[in-house]
Design an enzyme around this catalytic site. Structure first.
Site, PDB file in Angstrom:
ATOM      1  CE  LYS A 176      -1.882   3.068   1.656  1.00 46.07           C
ATOM      2  NZ  LYS A 176      -1.538   4.424   1.142  1.00 46.07           N
ATOM      3  N   GLY A 229       6.166   5.730   8.296  1.00 44.84           N
ATOM      4  CA  GLY A 229       5.327   6.923   8.168  1.00 44.84           C
ATOM      5  C   GLY A 229       5.347   7.701   9.461  1.00 44.84           C
ATOM      6  CB  SER A 230       3.189  10.386  10.665  1.00 43.53           C
ATOM      7  OG  SER A 230       1.938   9.752  10.530  1.00 43.53           O
ATOM      8  CB  THR A 231       4.993   9.287  15.633  1.00 46.14           C
ATOM      9  OG1 THR A 231       6.398   9.120  15.362  1.00 46.14           O
ATOM     10  CG2 THR A 231       4.714   8.770  17.030  1.00 46.14           C
ATOM     11  N   GLY A 234       1.428   5.507  12.975  1.00 46.40           N
ATOM     12  CA  GLY A 234       2.024   4.302  13.576  1.00 46.40           C
ATOM     13  C   GLY A 234       1.212   3.841  14.782  1.00 46.40           C
ATOM     14  CD  GLU A 251      12.556   1.770  10.468  1.00 46.91           C
ATOM     15  OE1 GLU A 251      12.853   2.721  11.230  1.00 46.91           O
ATOM     16  OE2 GLU A 251      13.307   0.800  10.276  1.00 46.91           O
ATOM     17  CB  CYS A 285      12.366   9.604   8.749  1.00 50.00           C
ATOM     18  SG  CYS A 285      13.554   8.540   7.958  1.00 50.00           S
ATOM     19  CD  GLU A 382       8.864  13.691  11.405  1.00 50.65           C
ATOM     20  OE1 GLU A 382       7.728  13.217  11.412  1.00 50.65           O
ATOM     21  OE2 GLU A 382       9.873  13.040  11.077  1.00 50.65           O
TER      22      GLU A 382
HETATM   23  P1  NAD Z   1       1.729   9.066   7.003  1.00 47.89           P
HETATM   24  O1  NAD Z   1       1.873   8.359   8.284  1.00 47.89           O
HETATM   25  O2  NAD Z   1       0.664  10.073   6.864  1.00 47.89           O
HETATM   26  O3  NAD Z   1       1.465   8.014   5.826  1.00 47.89           O
HETATM   27  C1  NAD Z   1       2.317   6.931   5.595  1.00 47.89           C
HETATM   28  C2  NAD Z   1       1.539   5.828   4.922  1.00 47.89           C
HETATM   29  O4  NAD Z   1       0.534   5.356   5.805  1.00 47.89           O
HETATM   30  C3  NAD Z   1       0.806   6.255   3.644  1.00 47.89           C
HETATM   31  O5  NAD Z   1       0.876   5.185   2.709  1.00 47.89           O
HETATM   32  C4  NAD Z   1      -0.615   6.442   4.118  1.00 47.89           C
HETATM   33  O6  NAD Z   1      -1.581   6.271   3.114  1.00 47.89           O
HETATM   34  C5  NAD Z   1      -0.732   5.348   5.168  1.00 47.89           C
HETATM   35  N1  NAD Z   1      -1.774   5.563   6.179  1.00 47.89           N
HETATM   36  C6  NAD Z   1      -2.274   6.735   6.629  1.00 47.89           C
HETATM   37  N2  NAD Z   1      -3.235   6.509   7.553  1.00 47.89           N
HETATM   38  C7  NAD Z   1      -3.347   5.169   7.700  1.00 47.89           C
HETATM   39  C8  NAD Z   1      -4.152   4.313   8.510  1.00 47.89           C
HETATM   40  N3  NAD Z   1      -5.046   4.806   9.363  1.00 47.89           N
HETATM   41  N4  NAD Z   1      -3.974   2.982   8.409  1.00 47.89           N
HETATM   42  C9  NAD Z   1      -3.072   2.469   7.566  1.00 47.89           C
HETATM   43  N5  NAD Z   1      -2.283   3.220   6.760  1.00 47.89           N
HETATM   44  C10 NAD Z   1      -2.414   4.551   6.824  1.00 47.89           C
HETATM   45  O7  NAD Z   1       3.157   9.636   6.739  1.00 47.89           O
HETATM   46  P2  NAD Z   1       3.663  10.493   5.497  1.00 47.89           P
HETATM   47  O8  NAD Z   1       3.186  11.876   5.744  1.00 47.89           O
HETATM   48  O9  NAD Z   1       3.354   9.836   4.219  1.00 47.89           O
HETATM   49  O10 NAD Z   1       5.234  10.368   5.668  1.00 47.89           O
HETATM   50  C11 NAD Z   1       5.932  11.207   6.466  1.00 47.89           C
HETATM   51  C12 NAD Z   1       6.260  10.534   7.780  1.00 47.89           C
HETATM   52  O11 NAD Z   1       7.003   9.356   7.573  1.00 47.89           O
HETATM   53  C13 NAD Z   1       7.134  11.394   8.651  1.00 47.89           C
HETATM   54  O12 NAD Z   1       6.632  11.451   9.953  1.00 47.89           O
HETATM   55  C14 NAD Z   1       8.483  10.708   8.642  1.00 47.89           C
HETATM   56  O13 NAD Z   1       9.278  10.917   9.733  1.00 47.89           O
HETATM   57  C15 NAD Z   1       8.120   9.292   8.454  1.00 47.89           C
HETATM   58  N6  NAD Z   1       9.198   8.542   7.854  1.00 47.89           N
HETATM   59  C16 NAD Z   1       9.915   7.714   8.662  1.00 47.89           C
HETATM   60  C17 NAD Z   1      10.976   6.986   8.148  1.00 47.89           C
HETATM   61  C18 NAD Z   1      11.763   6.064   9.017  1.00 47.89           C
HETATM   62  O14 NAD Z   1      12.463   5.232   8.512  1.00 47.89           O
HETATM   63  N7  NAD Z   1      11.662   6.166  10.320  1.00 47.89           N
HETATM   64  C19 NAD Z   1      11.279   7.074   6.793  1.00 47.89           C
HETATM   65  C20 NAD Z   1      10.535   7.918   5.986  1.00 47.89           C
HETATM   66  C21 NAD Z   1       9.475   8.644   6.548  1.00 47.89           C
END
Ligand code: NAD
Length: 479
Positions: A176, A229-231, A234, A251, A285, A382
């Site tokens: 996804k 993705g975002s905390t 997560g 992550e 990130c 962040e």
């Molecule tokens: P996000 O959490 O909004 O989205 C990430 C993914 O999760 C997307 O594919 C999104 O569609 C999906 N998603 C959103 N809501 C969901 C839900 N309720 N259930 C399941 N999936 C869902 O994050 P973003 O804005 O796309 O990315 C930026 C974030 O990612 C930042 O906080 C960044 O720090 C983090 N990031 C972390 C790392 C790492 O390795 N630690 C690497 C890259 C990015």
């Protein structure tokens, strides 16, 4: 856009059951690049079924490890053969400079597949000396169907970090990918088919998080979720996955400190501080978004850093000379500009004020806040953009307390010529990665992941194999 825009399920590109599509937008021009099929719960269900069928089929389940290895290697080769095309897709979808996508994202993604190709034949169990007349040994087995959910900042690379070890261990996958940047993942799906992975081993289902993402996390036949993705999301994933007790690795975000002592090589530290926050438009990130300067070196560092940062102007991401592109979306640009206002309201000193450039495309200039306090929102939250908060410290205890004062613990940088001080501090900082006299180096061989609310589990290296296998203990009575 010639690449695929439909969902890849069971080896076939197809429309979503609903027939719905969503627009993928070039953030540098605000133009629609492609309309992409929008997966929702019924499509996720089909993709999970296809992945389960593929997992149970002999052509994948009984494939010799060395054959799997060749497929992964072939995929790495195909990525490199199509590196120019993939880099352009990534740049148009995300807004990052071609300089970055062509030299970093795409080759690193290929390298991840090459690296894990080597692991396929080295996933071994152990024999364990238990009491009694038994043979006890362990098997390392794949989980089955892995749901992979990725963000938009390194679209192809984040998929590679998860997909390569998942496949190396013999799992099947439902990807996804992020709704902002779906194109490189779909093209990768096509390359997986071309490499010869059996149908259904890799399924690609772009869609929104609230719908497609949530459906994947709650699906009872998904064995594992690997998320970057975002905390906030997560935490949501942990809550949703609790219902079916899926294995989950995360992550998440960061607010990483980049620390400069007065005895550092100042020119190297300036370069590290600059790249630490402005590489990837700060949408990274592990961005070094908090710069900690020892008081006596503050003025010298700031003069040099400001001189460099003032010269950094965002420009056309497709121009090979551009070093800063457009932020990924309007929403992200507004978030970043909002944090600049917050910094001003909090009383930090905007020595570089940032701000939007032009009216077309989501271009923003670098922003630097001096005299930030560790408790300010711009030093705690962040931002995920080119906004740097600069703090000072007097001694190491003061420094450690401030650096460890956020909810995050992803990475940290230390700049000093004193080896003892550097290694001692590396132990005291709560972060999954520490760079000494460097910032942002990553490699498929070395683990990456977060302390505290930056996640759990470590990707890459041998740790990636642990994330995608489970251990079975087998007891054999010998008499
Ligand atoms: P996000 O959490 O909004 O989205 C990430 C993914 O999760 C997307 O594919 C999104 O569609 C999906 N998603 C959103 N809501 C969901 C839900 N309720 N259930 C399941 N999936 C869902 O994050 P973003 O804005 O796309 O990315 C930026 C974030 O990612 C930042 O906080 C960044 O720090 C983090 N990031 C972390 C790392 C790492 O390795 N630690 C690497 C890259 C990015």
């Amino acid at each position: 856009m010639d690449g695929p825009t439909q969902l890849l399920i069971g080896g076939k590109f197809q429309d979503a059951v609903s027939g719905k599509t969503f627009a993928s937008i070039n953030p540098a021009t605000e133009e629609v690049i492609a309309d992409v099929a929008e997966a929702d719960a019924p499509d996720i269900d089909s993709a999970v079924k296809a992945a389960r069928t593929a997992f149970n089929k002999k052509n994948w389940r009984n494939m010799a490890a060395r054959e799997r290895s060749r497929l992964l290697w072939k995929l790495g080769d195909l990525i490199m053969e199509h590196a120019d095309e993939l880099a352009i897709i990534e740049t148009m979808d995300n807004g990052k400079p071609l300089f970055e996508s062509r030299n970093v994202d795409i080759p690193m993604a290929a390298e991840t597949f090459y690296y894990y190709a080597g692991w396929c034949t080295k996933i071994e169990g152990e024999t364990i000396p238990v009491p009694g007349n038994y043979l006890n040994y362990t098997l390392r087995e794949p989980y089955g169907v892995c749901g992979i959910i990725t963000p938009w900042n390194f679209p192809l690379l984040m998929v590679a970090w998860k997909l390569a070890p998942a496949l190396a261990c013999g799992n099947t996958a439902v990807l996804k990918i992020a709704e902002e940047t779906p194109l490189s993942g779909l093209r990768l799906g096509q390359l997986c088919q071309e490499a010869g992975f059996p149908d259904g081993v890799v399924n690609v289902v772009p869609g929104y998080g609230e719908t497609a993402g949530r459906a994947l996390v709650s699906h009872p036949d998904v064995d594992k979720i690997s998320f970057t993705g975002s905390t906030a999301v997560g935490k949501e994933i942990v809550r949703t996955s609790a219902e079916t007790l899926k294995k989950v690795s995360l992550e998440l975000g960061g607010k990483s400190p980049n620390i400069v002592f007065a005895d550092a090589d100042i020119d190297a530290a300036v370069k590290g501080a600059f790249n630490g926050i402005f590489y990837g438009k700060g949408e990274v990130c592990n961005a070094g978004s908090r710069l900690f300067l020892e008081k006596s070196v503050h003025d010298r560092m700031m003069d040099k850093l400001l001189e460099k940062a003032r010269r950094l102007q965002p420009g056309d991401p497709l121009d090979p000379k551009t070093r800063m592109g457009a932020l990924v979306s309007k929403a992200q640009m507004e978030k970043v500009l909002g944090y600049v206002r917050i910094g001003l309201d909090e009383g930090a000193q905007a020595v570089l004020p940032g701000g939007r450039v032009g009216e077309r495309g989501y271009f923003v200039k670098p922003a630097i806040f001096d005299s930030a306090e560790a408790t300010m929102r711009i030093a705690q939250e962040e931002i995920f953009g080119p906004v740097l908060s600069v703090l000072t410290f007097e001694n190491v205890d003061d420094l450690v307390e401030k650096t460890n004062s956020t909810i995050y613990g992803l990475a940290a940088g230390i700049w000093t010529r004193d080896i003892g001080k550097a290694h001692t501090l590396a132990r005291r900082i709560q972060a999954g990665t520490v760079w000494i006299n460097a910032y942002g180096s990553l490699s498929a061989e070395s683990p990456f992941g977060g302390y505290k609310q930056s996640g759990f589990g470590r990707e890459l290296g041998r740790y990636g194999i642990d994330l995608y296998t489970q251990v079975k203990s087998v007891w054999v009575a010998l008499d």
